[in-house]
Design a protein around this motif. Structure first.
Motif, short mmCIF file in Angstrom:
data_model
loop_
_atom_site.label_atom_id
_atom_site.label_comp_id
_atom_site.label_asym_id
_atom_site.label_seq_id
_atom_site.Cartn_x
_atom_site.Cartn_y
_atom_site.Cartn_z
N ILE A 59 -6.49 3.69 -1.67
CA ILE A 59 -5.18 4.32 -1.82
C ILE A 59 -5.26 5.84 -1.93
CG2 ILE A 59 -4.14 2.28 -2.89
CD1 ILE A 59 -4.48 3.68 -5.60
N THR A 78 -1.45 -2.27 -6.17
CA THR A 78 -1.25 -3.71 -6.37
C THR A 78 -2.10 -4.55 -5.41
OG1 THR A 78 0.66 -3.68 -4.88
CG2 THR A 78 1.08 -3.39 -7.24
N ARG A 86 -2.43 0.98 0.68
CA ARG A 86 -1.13 1.64 0.47
C ARG A 86 -0.66 1.59 -0.98
NH1 ARG A 86 2.16 -0.84 5.69
NH2 ARG A 86 1.03 0.32 7.31
N SER A 87 -1.15 0.60 -1.72
CA SER A 87 -0.67 0.42 -3.08
C SER A 87 -1.78 -0.13 -3.97
CB SER A 87 0.53 -0.54 -3.11
OG SER A 87 0.85 -0.91 -4.43
#
Length: 332
Positions: free
Chosen positions: A327, A30, A27-28
């Motif tokens: 992602i 990070t 999703r990210s």
């Protein structure tokens, strides 16, 4: 020694992939801010293609084809696929290929059994036709057999089918144009065969690399068309497990990768490739097989679409290219 080094490097990629990448939700960015991943960035060979990596191991065309063949199913040519995916060679050649005695369906039976023990209820042969929404959330699943309320809905069907066919228009994440631009992994033409009597000179797994890999790959990815001289896989699981066929008989299947979205999936075309593959199988084994086939079923592009709602009749989902990984995958 070079092959051992190749597989050792592939083992590292496999372990990083399984332990640090596969289970991230994607999703990210990070999620991937991990010291181990950054530290091993060059060891993962993200910037080198698998063709160059394999060339460092051997110049023998057969060995190169064996090492490059697995990536054919990822959705790109070997020269366009990151060497990261040599991890597939480690999985195949070092970890091995495993088979559940009693047939592949035993895996499904085992999962169903465990799920039922946990209170899961299964509704088979119940086609999902849509969702009911409230405040932007799905509150029930609509099927031809009625509706089912749910706190959480997990979609395990084809990405495109859920987004474009099941979701209401106002809740679709992507446009038809977006989906048309997605790269899909190959489709396949399969033949499931029941053979009277045993077939000699074959193993459980058999790869027919008697033609050039590049031409077949080109006809899947660069210029999609029905293959001229296809490579194919022949499986005879009764060599491992005699319980899956009547006594003295052979259970076999043939698999030929094809481009997704091909037109012309007719019985005539299927028969053409059946005989192409059987010619080569019979030539290799030195015996007649076709006249002993007592069960024969084919499965191809149109079946993947009708049975699995598979976008463009693909057999393996979205291509595993970097621009469609983690992602960058579609979000539903």
């Amino acid at each position: 020694l070079r092959l051992r080094k190749f597989l050792k490097q592939a083992e590292y990629k496999y372990n990083v992939g399984i332990q640090d990448l596969v289970f991230k939700p994607g999703r990210s960015l990070t999620e991937f801010m991990d010291f181990r991943i950054f530290k091993g960035l060059f060891q993962l060979d993200m910037l080198k293609d698998i063709r160059k990596h394999v060339a460092e191991v051997s110049s023998h065309p057969k060995l190169k084809a064996i090492l490059e063949f697995p990536v054919l199913f990822l959705g790109a040519l070997p020269q366009n696929t990151p060497a990261l995916y040599s991890l597939m060679n480690y999985a195949d050649m070092s970890l091995g290929t495993w088979y559940p005695m009693g047939g592949m369906n035993k895996i499904i039976e085992g999962m169903v059994s465990v799920a039922k023990e946990q209170g899961v209820k299964f509704r088979t042969s119940t086609e999902v036709t849509g969702f009911k929404y409230s405040n932007g959330r799905i509150i029930s699943v609509l099927t031809k057999g009625g509706s089912f309320t749910a706190d959480i809905v997990v979609g395990g069907a084809d990405y495109h089918h859920i987004d474009q066919k099941i979701s209401s228009p106002e809740y679709r994440e992507y446009s038809p144009e977006y989906w048309e631009k997605r790269k899909m992994a190959p489709s396949s033409l399969l033949f499931y065969l029941g053979v009277k009597g045993k077939v000699n000179n074959v193993l459980h797994h058999n790869l027919f690399f008697d033609y050039e890999l590049d031409q077949h790959a080109h006809e899947i990815y660069t210029d999609p068309t029905w293959p001229t001289k296809p490579l194919f896989y022949a499986s005879a699981p009764t060599k491992t497990d005699e319980s899956i066929a009547p006594e003295g008989c052979e259970n076999m299947f043939l698999l030929m990768p094809t481009a997704p979205g091909l037109s012309g999936d007719s019985e005539e075309v299927r028969e053409k490739y059946y005989h192409l593959m059987m010619d080569r199988l019979e030539s290799y084994t030195g015996e007649s097989i076709r006249d002993r086939v007592i069960v024969k079923r084919s499965f191809a592009y149109s079946d993947f679409k009708s049975e699995y709602n598979s976008f463009k009749g693909n057999a393996y989902g979205l291509a595993n290219t970097l621009d469609q990984t983690a992602i960058f995958k579609p979000r539903l």
